[in-house]
Write an enzyme that holds these catalytic residues in place. Sequence first.
Site, PDB file in Angstrom:
ATOM      1  CG  HIS A   1      -2.087  -0.966   1.024  1.00  0.00           C
ATOM      2  ND1 HIS A   1      -3.122  -1.068   1.932  1.00  0.00           N
ATOM      3  CD2 HIS A   1      -2.355  -1.859   0.048  1.00  0.00           C
ATOM      4  CE1 HIS A   1      -3.976  -1.993   1.519  1.00  0.00           C
ATOM      5  NE2 HIS A   1      -3.525  -2.484   0.380  1.00  0.00           N
TER       6      HIS A   1
ATOM      7  CG  HIS B   1      -2.755 -12.412   6.714  1.00  0.00           C
ATOM      8  ND1 HIS B   1      -2.438 -11.977   5.448  1.00  0.00           N
ATOM      9  CD2 HIS B   1      -4.076 -12.714   6.682  1.00  0.00           C
ATOM     10  CE1 HIS B   1      -3.509 -12.011   4.680  1.00  0.00           C
ATOM     11  NE2 HIS B   1      -4.522 -12.461   5.407  1.00  0.00           N
TER      12      HIS B   1
ATOM     13  CG  ASP C   1      -6.460 -13.052  -5.659  1.00  0.00           C
ATOM     14  OD1 ASP C   1      -6.828 -13.097  -6.842  1.00  0.00           O
ATOM     15  OD2 ASP C   1      -5.602 -12.252  -5.238  1.00  0.00           O
TER      16      ASP C   1
END
EC number: 1.5.1.38
Length: 547
Positions: free
Chosen positions: A17, A104, A500
């Site tokens: 980002h 994650h 996704d």
Amino acid sequence: MSTYGTLLKVTSFGESHGKAIGCVIDGFLPNVEINFDLIQRQLNRRRPNQSKLTSNRNEPDKLIVLSGFDENKTLGTPITFLINNEDVIKKNYSSFIDIPRPGHGDYTYFKKYNVKNKSGSSRFSGRETATRVAAGACIEQWLHTFYNCTIVCYVHSVGNIKLPEQVSKDFERNPPSRDLVDAHGAVKYHQGRGTFTDFFGNVYNANGEFLRGGEAAPEGATPADGTPTDGNPTDDPLANARERLSDPGECTLLQTRCPHPLTAVKICSYILKLKKAGDSIGGVATCIAHNVPVGIGEPIFEKMEAELGKIILSIPAVKGIEFGSGFDGTYMLGSDHNDLFGTLDVPEEGPCQRGWTLTDALDSKRGEVTPGGSRAQEGTSFEKDACHRSGHLSNLSGYPSNGSGNPPNGSDHPSNRSGNPPNRSDPRVDESTRETSPPSGEKLLVTTSNNCGGILAGITTGNNIVFRSAIKPVSSIQIEKETCNFFGEKCKLKVTGMHDCCILPRLPPIIEASTSIVIGDMILRQVAKYGHSKLPSVGSLSRSTRE
């Protein structure tokens, strides 16, 4: 670290980002012509928001060239590519800044750097892979021009939906082109009717069950495997399918990159159902490197498998890798698993460099290879003779209409307007001194099977390098789960954002690029020690025999 390589170094930078991501290639040869359109096409195959199967993050991933070139020719100085981040929505992550997302790297990132990842996955995001695609797509053009080396990756399975066993074996012997992977992996989805249409025009219901054959299905197509089983259709099925699928009208075009139409339809059906449920799924991708020079790879800790494993396992979500027979080889006897040696006899007229494997050369003695280099075997998912001929597919996936789906060579190179062979006069790589044949009295040995996956003792054999990568399910799911925040307090989390459901359709160009980077570095390391005389390859021998 963010750098891979010994002599050919690739460094990536940037966050998911941030303003941009990019890469630097250091140690690349001068005077190598590079077609930036080919790099962009590989980026397009990887980028998000391709279809309903992928993330809706709308990143065009336009390549920006900052340094290292005089027009389209390398200078030998560091090459720098930049890709802007244009679709960043940080507010999607504000609600769980104090909650490490399961699966994650939020928790481990915090423990290592003492910094909470406020938006996206920063350096650990799959967004980083766009940079290595740019680097690898540049390097592979050199590999193909100088060594006729080609690399293709495709989806082998998603969940428990996988390629038929015989089809998988055929692909590993005769790799499909990237054009074919994208053509056969494309599926039309009619959302209103809830139907799918495969490459051959066969129609399936929402569960991937066969309904009827399409008008454009070639003679011999059957619902059993979704592919032609006999005959040589006079019409060009690849060109016809491209025309049909490129203008879906009210339909949506889905891309699986699974080169078996029936399996591709089932994958589409499965992923769409999981996406609707807010869940995710993983799978397996197969990669094949063809015409890799014999003898590259460094003992002991930098074997070819070790280096490929290192870079492939650095791709987010990749949890395992196997070569050749892989774990299945543990169930075989040594008498079955050993790859026996034979000699390579290249016919004066016969299969072209692409689509021609070492075992094909040996089998040609027994008349098992057809004149076009194809192999008629029951259950194959395409007519190899037709699919590997030039001019059969304008370009669905990457390389221009040389029909191979691989970087162009010689006068076909799109950057070569004069029609002459590319400039190979670079003093650091003198092709005129390269010995393409073994010393007098010695034979280039090949293995009649390929359980080793093209590598023995960490060194390439000249056979196809074959490996499969295991991909875990995407961690960001829209199903609420109970977990803990950074303070040890129980809480519930439902991840929002642009993610996704399955990354397999976007993965092949990433693995292809990563493989190119490793092979490029290994070649330069070998050349630095022994020169080009120690780099025989099947492709070069094929050329020298015909010439």
